[in-house]
Scaffold this motif. Sequence first.
Motif, short mmCIF file in Angstrom:
data_model
loop_
_atom_site.label_atom_id
_atom_site.label_comp_id
_atom_site.label_asym_id
_atom_site.label_seq_id
_atom_site.Cartn_x
_atom_site.Cartn_y
_atom_site.Cartn_z
N GLN A 21 7.09 60.47 -12.71
CA GLN A 21 6.98 59.92 -14.21
C GLN A 21 5.61 59.34 -14.30
O GLN A 21 4.70 59.59 -15.27
N SER A 22 5.15 58.45 -13.41
CA SER A 22 3.77 57.77 -13.58
C SER A 22 2.78 58.63 -13.60
O SER A 22 1.81 58.61 -14.45
N ASN A 23 2.88 59.68 -12.56
CA ASN A 23 1.88 60.79 -12.76
C ASN A 23 1.79 61.67 -14.12
O ASN A 23 0.70 61.94 -14.56
N ALA A 24 3.05 61.71 -14.40
CA ALA A 24 2.95 62.61 -15.75
C ALA A 24 2.41 62.03 -16.74
O ALA A 24 1.95 62.49 -17.92
N VAL A 25 2.88 60.55 -17.08
CA VAL A 25 2.09 59.89 -18.08
C VAL A 25 0.58 59.58 -17.85
O VAL A 25 0.08 59.84 -19.05
N GLN A 26 0.14 59.78 -16.74
CA GLN A 26 -1.37 59.51 -16.81
C GLN A 26 -1.90 60.76 -17.10
O GLN A 26 -3.01 60.98 -17.63
N LEU A 27 -1.32 62.10 -16.67
CA LEU A 27 -1.75 63.38 -16.99
C LEU A 27 -1.83 63.38 -18.76
O LEU A 27 -2.68 63.98 -19.20
N ALA A 28 -0.81 62.87 -19.29
CA ALA A 28 -0.73 63.21 -20.85
C ALA A 28 -2.07 62.53 -21.20
O ALA A 28 -2.65 62.64 -22.31
#
Length: 345
Positions: A21-28
């Motif tokens: 989830q953290s990685n996905a938020v940073q990607l967004a």
Amino acid sequence: MTIGFLGPLTGIAAASIGEAQSNAVQLAIDQFNSAHPACSVSYRGIDSQTGPSTAVAQAIVDRSLLAVVGPAQDSEAQEAEMLFNTADVATITASATDPSLAAHHWSVFHRAVANDNTEGPAAADFMVNGLKAKKVAIVDDGSARGRQLAGVSRQQLQVRGITVVSPPPITNPASDASAVTTIAAANVDAVFFAGGYHQAAALAHDLKTAGFTAAFVSDDQALDPAFIEAATPSGAEGAYFLSPIAHALTQSADQPFVAAYRAKRGAAPSLYAAEAYDAANELLAAIAAGNFTRSEINTYVSTTSYHGVLRTYSYAANGELRGTPPILIHRVIEGRITLVGAVSP
């Protein structure tokens, strides 16, 4: 301006629920900044393993923190949401499914997935209508989430006239012998395990070893490639997972996100990543629409529909998704977790 993520970023839970989830938020956020160079947004990780109350209290002092993806876990949500609500910080959880969270009517609370009151009846529907089961064993891992989901599923099966066997909880992967013995002796048509993949994998493996051939079903807590490794490929083969989240991400609309995540992290997105990505992009859409305060962003999210990778998000007054969110069926087929459809009532 800052968008945060609240969840486990250290400890055992980080690997299963926090990192993706953290990685996905940073990607967004990275993609948003590339598309809006004049409107930069920063990322802040809020590690719930330090204690959700402490972590949130420290984070909300930062007035640049406008909204948060999370809380990631039911266990941290009660404390965290009270503080976020006081500070008017909008939250979108991609993975906390405790139905009671919506009962508080926190104005900042939004849930991007179905809750357990949807998942439990769907589990019953799947085993009755999909598997044609007449007798089911329901086991949990002793956790609050596991007990709750098992309880709802048990009640729903009994309402449908299904005989339910309830072996003792499996709190440790090495302590499933009693459950295996009970299930093997009961001659059930299916087993539903509510809990994490460690215990689920041990049970699936040991049942297969004992010659059990009926269907094995679990929930999103066990929906992890590590289940296959822990259960061994032969023990995992054919297992079903019922989930409000999409693990396989096999649809054509999913592929730009999958490719971008892989390019950024060197691996395919895992559990909860796509939901967190959609949640982050919904918050970023509020900023792109000219909302730059906590209150404005919360109002935007609460009143504006958002079309993400997985679905369209629109929230009722209590923060739940409008309509009936789908419960998806995944299955281990030839050693891979594969999305096979949605539960039909």
